[in-house]
Scaffold this active site. Structure first.
Site, short mmCIF file in Angstrom:
data_model
loop_
_atom_site.label_atom_id
_atom_site.label_comp_id
_atom_site.label_asym_id
_atom_site.label_seq_id
_atom_site.Cartn_x
_atom_site.Cartn_y
_atom_site.Cartn_z
N LYS A 185 0.86 -1.20 0.00
CA LYS A 185 0.00 0.00 0.00
C LYS A 185 0.89 1.24 0.00
O LYS A 185 1.50 1.58 1.01
CB LYS A 185 -0.93 0.04 1.20
CG LYS A 185 -2.04 1.11 1.01
CD LYS A 185 -2.54 1.71 2.29
CE LYS A 185 -1.65 2.75 2.87
NZ LYS A 185 -1.62 4.02 2.06
N CYS A 293 14.70 10.26 6.04
CA CYS A 293 14.65 9.81 7.43
C CYS A 293 16.00 9.94 8.12
O CYS A 293 16.07 10.25 9.32
CB CYS A 293 14.15 8.37 7.51
SG CYS A 293 15.14 7.19 6.57
#
Length: 487
Positions: A185, A293
């Site tokens: 997803k 990140c």
């Protein structure tokens, strides 16, 4: 990229069970260009029924298709074919990612286009060299134990928008190598590039249901994560979302890998070559406009060289070319969304209100009437207790913080709820390694930073649970079974 309103990329169906199926949801997801602020593509949204179908297809492929019985070499060869098919799409994939999230084309061409094939081939080879089972003499001295590595099962891979191809394949590749099946997803901001995996899977002849692509926002992700047919969850995203997913998986006793936020520190030692350091920090501090990140958004500088470091970092930030992300000369593109820019601007305002000095940046570039741009911003004259030094901003905002000695630098680096990455910059590599060993973080570089496919990647504290990449990444998609034998 011209200012146009026609859709460049459009998908009409979901990819479930090896087939292109119409969604049962009447809704669609429109992807907006961060540069033009105009639609660039559209894809179907999903309903819970679509997710049910995708999980069922993955379960069927796991238990009843050839995938479940193929030997390691056959599976690895299929993964290699999958890599080949993705590699043939690399240029198109890079263009799609740039259109979706504003990553400069030089970055998407270097990372998002070619990386999926590299990672898949790495894990295909790792599958070949990792024994599926081994015999161990019993510790009691009597008999032996056959230890088997079996696929953990159906994997839900929930992927963020910042590096959508790379972070998806960090999950897909080890899952396939272990013999698992996957439901992917993607984030709604970058839903379009995910279908490249579907096209390549079909071309490579992967069995139906081994890879499934569904779409949707938070509700769809929550439904998939908690689905009773899922055996493991792999998620990359914010710490807030990771905590929620971790709570669900903990209650369900479901294995989960969480790669979350960071507020990493770059420790500049007093003997560092500042020119070399600044060149290295370009990538580790401001890649993809700080929407990375592992961004080293805290620069720790010795008091004896503080002003010098501040000036050098400010000069770096001010020198970077901001512009059209499809232009190869552009070094910094826009932020992914208007909401993301507002969050970054709010953080900059908090920095100013708290007394930190803006050395450079802090505004929307005057040259652009459209596009969610923000100038790279450098704060100085603050300590590690300041809000902008503690909260993950996920934008091109750096803080330069002074330290007294090495012990103080390590203490400041560790004084964070996060622990994902970091760097040490010095002319003495041995000293750099010694300091790197002391910092509490999942990854750290000495005079350099990169993600090595053969080494574990992940964080500690609020930066996550588990590891991706390397043998450790493969192991997280394996369930171990012990078969006790009398001889």
């Amino acid at each position: 990229m011209s200012h146009q309103t026609e859709l460049q990329y459009q998908r009409e169906h979901l990819f479930i069970g090896g087939e292109w199926r119409p969604s049962t949801s009447p809704d669609t997801i429109t992807v907006i260009s961060p540069f033009t602020e105009q639609p660039v593509g559209r894809a179907p949204d999903t309903s819970p029924a679509d997710i049910d179908a995708a999980v069922a297809a993955a379960r069927h492929a796991l238990t009843r298709s050839a995938w479940a019985t193929w030997d390691v070499e056959t599976r690895a060869a299929a993964i290699d074919r999958f890599a080949d098919a993705l590699e043939r799409r690399a240029d198109e994939t890079a263009r799609i990612v740039t259109a979706e999230n504003g990553m400069p084309i030089w970055g998407s061409s270097a990372v998002e286009g070619p990386d999926p094939a590299r990672v898949l081939r790495h894990f295909a080879q790792l599958a070949r060299t990792t024994p599926q089972e081994e015999r161990r003499p019993a510790a009691s001295g009597t008999g032996t134990t056959l230890v088997r590595r079996e696929p953990v099962g159906v994997v839900a891979a929930v992927v963020p928008w910042n590096y959508p191809q790379s972070l998806a394949v960090f999950k897909i590749a080890p899952a396939l190598a272990a013999g698992c099946t996957v439901v992917v997803k993607p984030a709604p901001e970058t839903v379009l590039d995910a279908f490249q995996f579907a096209d390549a899977a079909q071309e490579a002849g992967l069995p139906d249901g081994v890879i499934n692509i569904v779409t949707g926002g938070r509700d769809a992700g929550a439904y998939l994560v908690s689905h009773p047919g899922v055996d493991k969850v792999a998620f990359t995203g914010s710490t807030e979302a990771g905590r929620a997913i971790g709570e669900v998986c903990g209650r369900l006793l479901r294995p989960v890998t969480l790669e979350l936020g960071g507020k990493s520190a770059a420790i500049v030692l007093d003997d560092a070559d500042l020119g070399r350091t600044v060149r290295g920090l370009t990538w580790v501090c401001l890649a993809h406009s700080g929407q990375t990140c592992y961004t080293n958004s805290r620069i720790l500088a010795p008091r004896s060289r503080y002003d010098e470091v501040v000036d050098a970092i400010a000069d770096l930030a001010a020198s970077l070319q901001i512009g059209d992300p499809s232009d190869p000369a552009t070094q910094l593109g826009p932020l992914v969304s208007s909401r993301q820019r507002e969050r970054v601007e709010s953080a900059i305002a908090a920095g100013r209100a708290g007394g930190a000095r803006v050395v450079t940046g802090g505004r929307r570039p005057a040259a652009f009437e459209r596009g969610w741009f923000i100038e790279p911003t450098v704060f100085a004259d603050l300590d590690n207790s300041h809000t902008v030094a503690r909260e993950e901003i996920f934008g091109p905002v750096l803080t330069v913080i002074p330290y007294d000695d090495i012990d103080d630098a390590v203490a400041i680096a560790d004084d964070s709820p996060y622990g994902l990455a970091g760097t040490v910059w010095t002319s003495d590599e041995d000293k750099g390694i010694e300091i790197a060993r002391r910092v509490r973080t999942g990854t750290v570089g000495v005079n350099f930073y990169d993600i090595d496919l053969g080494a574990p990647f992940g964080g500690v504290k609020a930066s996550g649970l588990g590891r991706e990449l390397g043998p450790e990444g493969l192991a997280s998609y394996v369930a171990y079974k012990s078969v006790y034998l009398s001889r």
